[in-house]
Design a protein around this motif. Structure first.
Motif, mmCIF file in Angstrom:
data_model
loop_
_atom_site.group_PDB
_atom_site.id
_atom_site.type_symbol
_atom_site.label_atom_id
_atom_site.label_comp_id
_atom_site.label_asym_id
_atom_site.label_seq_id
_atom_site.Cartn_x
_atom_site.Cartn_y
_atom_site.Cartn_z
ATOM 1 N N ASN A 1 14.161 7.977 0.205
ATOM 2 C CA ASN A 1 14.617 7.050 1.245
ATOM 3 C C ASN A 1 13.958 5.697 0.905
ATOM 4 O OD1 ASN A 1 14.708 5.451 3.588
ATOM 5 N ND2 ASN A 1 14.939 7.287 4.859
ATOM 6 N N PHE A 2 14.750 4.747 0.426
ATOM 7 C CA PHE A 2 14.177 3.492 -0.079
ATOM 8 C C PHE A 2 13.509 2.653 1.017
ATOM 9 C CE2 PHE A 2 16.795 4.524 -3.741
ATOM 10 C CZ PHE A 2 15.941 4.205 -4.783
ATOM 11 N N ILE A 3 14.062 2.693 2.215
ATOM 12 C CA ILE A 3 13.432 1.919 3.317
ATOM 13 C C ILE A 3 12.046 2.489 3.604
ATOM 14 C CG2 ILE A 3 13.616 1.310 5.782
ATOM 15 C CD1 ILE A 3 16.696 1.247 5.273
ATOM 16 N N TYR A 4 11.952 3.804 3.638
ATOM 17 C CA TYR A 4 10.652 4.444 3.854
ATOM 18 C C TYR A 4 9.679 4.078 2.726
ATOM 19 C CZ TYR A 4 12.388 7.484 7.602
ATOM 20 O OH TYR A 4 12.883 7.991 8.779
ATOM 21 N N LEU A 5 10.209 4.089 1.515
ATOM 22 C CA LEU A 5 9.345 3.749 0.367
ATOM 23 C C LEU A 5 8.743 2.358 0.546
ATOM 24 C CD1 LEU A 5 10.999 4.847 -3.019
ATOM 25 C CD2 LEU A 5 8.851 5.629 -2.027
ATOM 26 N N ILE A 6 9.582 1.391 0.902
ATOM 27 C CA ILE A 6 9.099 0.014 1.085
ATOM 28 C C ILE A 6 8.103 -0.060 2.236
ATOM 29 C CG2 ILE A 6 9.847 -2.314 1.811
ATOM 30 C CD1 ILE A 6 12.347 -1.784 0.026
ATOM 31 N N LEU A 7 8.401 0.696 3.326
ATOM 32 C CA LEU A 7 7.506 0.675 4.498
ATOM 33 C C LEU A 7 6.130 1.282 4.191
ATOM 34 C CD1 LEU A 7 9.936 1.552 7.431
ATOM 35 C CD2 LEU A 7 8.624 -0.559 7.122
ATOM 36 N N ILE A 8 6.038 2.046 3.126
ATOM 37 C CA ILE A 8 4.738 2.615 2.731
ATOM 38 C C ILE A 8 4.107 1.772 1.611
ATOM 39 C CG2 ILE A 8 3.649 4.609 1.550
ATOM 40 C CD1 ILE A 8 4.158 4.973 4.564
ATOM 41 N N ILE A 9 4.925 1.382 0.653
ATOM 42 C CA ILE A 9 4.363 0.674 -0.516
ATOM 43 C C ILE A 9 3.778 -0.690 -0.127
ATOM 44 C CG2 ILE A 9 4.965 -0.451 -2.715
ATOM 45 C CD1 ILE A 9 6.813 1.973 -3.275
ATOM 46 N N ILE A 10 4.519 -1.498 0.641
ATOM 47 C CA ILE A 10 4.025 -2.850 0.972
ATOM 48 C C ILE A 10 2.695 -2.812 1.739
ATOM 49 C CG2 ILE A 10 4.553 -5.049 2.163
ATOM 50 C CD1 ILE A 10 6.366 -4.714 -0.257
ATOM 51 N N PRO A 11 2.601 -2.044 2.861
ATOM 52 C CA PRO A 11 1.284 -2.017 3.534
ATOM 53 C C PRO A 11 0.188 -1.448 2.632
ATOM 54 C CG PRO A 11 2.962 -1.023 4.936
ATOM 55 C CD PRO A 11 3.608 -1.271 3.604
ATOM 56 N N SER A 12 0.539 -0.459 1.788
ATOM 57 C CA SER A 12 -0.482 0.120 0.893
ATOM 58 C C SER A 12 -1.003 -0.925 -0.086
ATOM 59 C CB SER A 12 0.091 1.304 0.114
ATOM 60 O OG SER A 12 0.495 2.302 0.994
ATOM 61 N N LEU A 13 -0.097 -1.745 -0.618
ATOM 62 C CA LEU A 13 -0.527 -2.801 -1.549
ATOM 63 C C LEU A 13 -1.504 -3.737 -0.850
ATOM 64 C CD1 LEU A 13 2.970 -3.632 -3.107
ATOM 65 C CD2 LEU A 13 1.052 -2.671 -4.367
ATOM 66 N N LEU A 14 -1.210 -4.079 0.409
ATOM 67 C CA LEU A 14 -2.102 -4.959 1.175
ATOM 68 C C LEU A 14 -3.452 -4.289 1.420
ATOM 69 C CD1 LEU A 14 0.459 -6.364 3.752
ATOM 70 C CD2 LEU A 14 -0.911 -7.760 2.199
ATOM 71 N N VAL A 15 -3.400 -2.978 1.742
ATOM 72 C CA VAL A 15 -4.638 -2.240 2.029
ATOM 73 C C VAL A 15 -5.570 -2.256 0.816
ATOM 74 C CG1 VAL A 15 -5.613 0.067 2.423
ATOM 75 C CG2 VAL A 15 -3.657 -0.703 3.760
ATOM 76 N N PHE A 16 -5.037 -1.881 -0.354
ATOM 77 C CA PHE A 16 -5.933 -1.714 -1.510
ATOM 78 C C PHE A 16 -6.342 -3.040 -2.121
ATOM 79 C CE2 PHE A 16 -3.756 2.370 -1.022
ATOM 80 C CZ PHE A 16 -4.870 3.071 -0.605
ATOM 81 N N SER A 17 -5.490 -4.040 -2.011
ATOM 82 C CA SER A 17 -5.887 -5.351 -2.495
ATOM 83 C C SER A 17 -6.994 -5.926 -1.600
ATOM 84 C CB SER A 17 -4.672 -6.291 -2.515
ATOM 85 O OG SER A 17 -4.979 -7.438 -3.255
ATOM 86 N N SER A 18 -6.879 -5.704 -0.281
ATOM 87 C CA SER A 18 -7.923 -6.214 0.621
ATOM 88 C C SER A 18 -9.203 -5.389 0.510
ATOM 89 C CB SER A 18 -7.431 -6.272 2.060
ATOM 90 O OG SER A 18 -7.022 -5.002 2.474
ATOM 91 N N LEU A 19 -9.061 -4.091 0.231
ATOM 92 C CA LEU A 19 -10.257 -3.260 0.006
ATOM 93 C C LEU A 19 -10.997 -3.788 -1.234
ATOM 94 C CD1 LEU A 19 -12.064 -0.718 0.437
ATOM 95 C CD2 LEU A 19 -10.447 0.556 -0.960
ATOM 96 N N GLY A 20 -10.243 -4.087 -2.288
ATOM 97 C CA GLY A 20 -10.835 -4.656 -3.505
ATOM 98 C C GLY A 20 -11.547 -5.960 -3.193
ATOM 99 N N ALA A 21 -10.906 -6.819 -2.412
ATOM 100 C CA ALA A 21 -11.509 -8.111 -2.058
ATOM 101 C C ALA A 21 -12.803 -7.905 -1.283
ATOM 102 C CB ALA A 21 -10.521 -8.934 -1.243
#
Lengths: 248, 252
Positions: free
Chosen positions: A133-153
């Protein structure tokens, strides 16, 4: 009101150009690409060869690892190296807020992570003939990218040196690979480890991705996305606070 | 001339150590103001506070009427800062470094390339515009760092030790450029260890020791007041370093 909107525009412009500069300067270079994409693929292949089964089951784990490693691939360089050289000060001299500078750094990781994750996700879907389900994929991938990039920061602003940041980043990275259901299902873990996995953001990324690849028409992905947004806020606020303390 | 920088009892403490101790001074529009002092006097700390890189522990300061604490974003739009180290991006070309700075400072899209090219020509770096910053000599890096600080046409330029580490030719060429900017009406706030440089460039100088401003005046007035021939001798006398230097000279 007009002044506030001008300030917002200035900050947004700053965030965008800092991210663009970081991508041009540090990301899409061999070390970041190998860390962000080759490393997760190698790991997943290693697990698969040791315990061959359905490769489809490992796809959510592969995508989650790609998100985790690509977003944090160059963050130590982007933040600590620039702190050491004084280039980060150069950004702080610009007429934008300190939060905008840090968000620009986070956005660089998100854009690079998105590119790497897209390659891995689309590649897996085509090769294995999956129907997510591509909408679900985007709804998980985008917040995850923000989470791990901010964790790194957050972890990078805690320390001074690049090598310290790299070492510190490895701790949650490897902890999450083993405890977040990337290769071993959380449900089969001992109770203590299961509880521990619930405080790790990658668990929600993996679960959300598994959900996106399964027949899930009667359920909603929203709780996973909201929890991930919560993690993003938990990481980004202290990161801004800590960076601002460095310049008091 | 109107005051363009107004500093009142500005203080910076790091724990129990007071780096800048209730200093007060004004800088007038269009002048080159020299901020002189031995190492650790508090020169860089003062610049960092005035440019928003560090928060004051006490006192206040305004630049062009804007408070450096509550209106720092407005202040940053009006100033250009050249830090002690040349801190541009090694992996970007000279042109891309300037373009990035123009983007960051919100220079209108149509002006960005034009401003960058003009500055590269002014600083005689146009031929090397596509070369990476890391391939530049120290003098060229310094010149590009100053160019980057001028990309948004600031009203005030803060120069922290601009000629440190430069050879004689590069330092001289940089001093000429500073004189040119002054002629064009840019206010310059300069810190330097080189007292001859300060004597040559500055309309007024402040001498800072252990975080306190000991005196502020024109170089000529200070020379007349202390009955000394050079600013270096004035500096030695005012800072109390004169006996130390004489003892060293006698030891020779």
């Amino acid at each position: 009101m007009k002044k506030e909107s001008k300030m917002w525009r200035d900050n947004l412009r700053g965030i965008f150009y800092i991210a663009l500069k970081d991508i041009k300067t540090y990301y899409f270079k061999p070390p970041a690409v190998s860390w962000g994409i080759v490393f997760p693929i190698t790991w997943i292949l290693a697990f698969y060869l040791r315990n061959p089964g359905s490769f489809e089951e490992l796809v959510p784990g592969l995508i989650a690892m790609t998100i985790l490693f690509s977003t944090t691939a160059a963050e130590a360089v982007v933040i600590n190296f620039e702190l050491r050289l004084g280039s980060l000060e150069r950004l702080l001299l610009a007429p934008i807020s300190l939060s905008a500078v840090l968000l620009g750094k986070v956005l660089g990781g998100v854009i690079f992570g998105f590119a790497m994750t897209t390659v891995v996700t689309i590649g897996s879907i085509i090769v294995l003939g999956l129907h997510p389900n591509f909408i679900y994929l985007i709804l998980i991938i985008i917040p995850s990218l923000l989470v791990f990039s901010s964790l790194g920061a957050l972890l990078c602003v805690l320390v001074k040196e690049v090598f310290e940041a790299q070492t510190l980043l490895n701790l949650p990275r490897f902890l999450m690979i083993f405890l977040s259901g990337v290769v071993y299902p959380v449900s089969k873990m001992p109770l203590v480890l299961r509880y521990l996995s619930y405080v790790l953001p990658l668990t929600y990324t993996v679960d959300g991705l598994k959900f996106s690849f399964s027949d899930s028409s009667n359920k909603t992905i929203l709780p996973y996305a909201l929890i991930l947004i919560g993690f993003f806020l938990i990481f980004i606020f202290p990161a801004v606070k800590l960076l601002s303390k460095k310049f008091e | 001339m109107e005051n363009i920088i107004d500093v009142k009892k500005l203080t910076k403490r790091f724990g129990s150590f007071t780096a800048v101790d209730e200093i007060s001074f004004e800088v007038k529009s269009g002048e080159v103001f020299g901020f002189l002092g031995p190492n650790g006097a508090g020169k860089t700390t003062t610049i960092r506070m005035l440019t928003g890189l560090s928060k004051p522990s006490g006192g206040s300061a305004s630049i062009l009427g804007f408070d450096i604490q509550s209106e720092i974003i407005k202040v940053k739009k009006l100033i250009g800062v050249v830090p002690e180290i040349s801190n541009l991006y090694d992996e970007l070309s000279a042109f891309d470094n300037l373009l990035f700075m123009a983007q960051l400072y919100g220079v209108p899209r149509t002006q960005r390339r034009k401003n960058a090219e003009e500055l590269l020509k002014t600083f005689r770096l146009y031929e090397r515009k596509d070369s990476l910053f890391r391939t530049f000599s120290r003098g060229m890096k310094r010149a590009l760092t100053i160019a980057a600080a001028l990309i948004h046409k600031p009203k005030i330029l803060f120069l922290d030790e601009p000629t440190v580490g430069l050879d004689v030719v590069a330092a001289r060429s940089l001093r000429n450029l500073i004189s040119n900017f002054r002629r064009q009406g840019t206010t310059i706030f300069l810190t330097t260890h080189y007292l001859e440089e300060a004597d040559l460039l500055c309309d007024r100088v402040a001498i800072l020791v252990k975080g306190k401003v000991l005196t502020i005046d024109t170089p000529n007035a200070l020379k007349a007041e202390t009955n000394k021939k050079s600013l270096e001798e004035v500096f030695m006398k005012i800072t109390g370093l004169e006996p130390e230097v004489l003892a060293i000279e006698k030891g020779k």
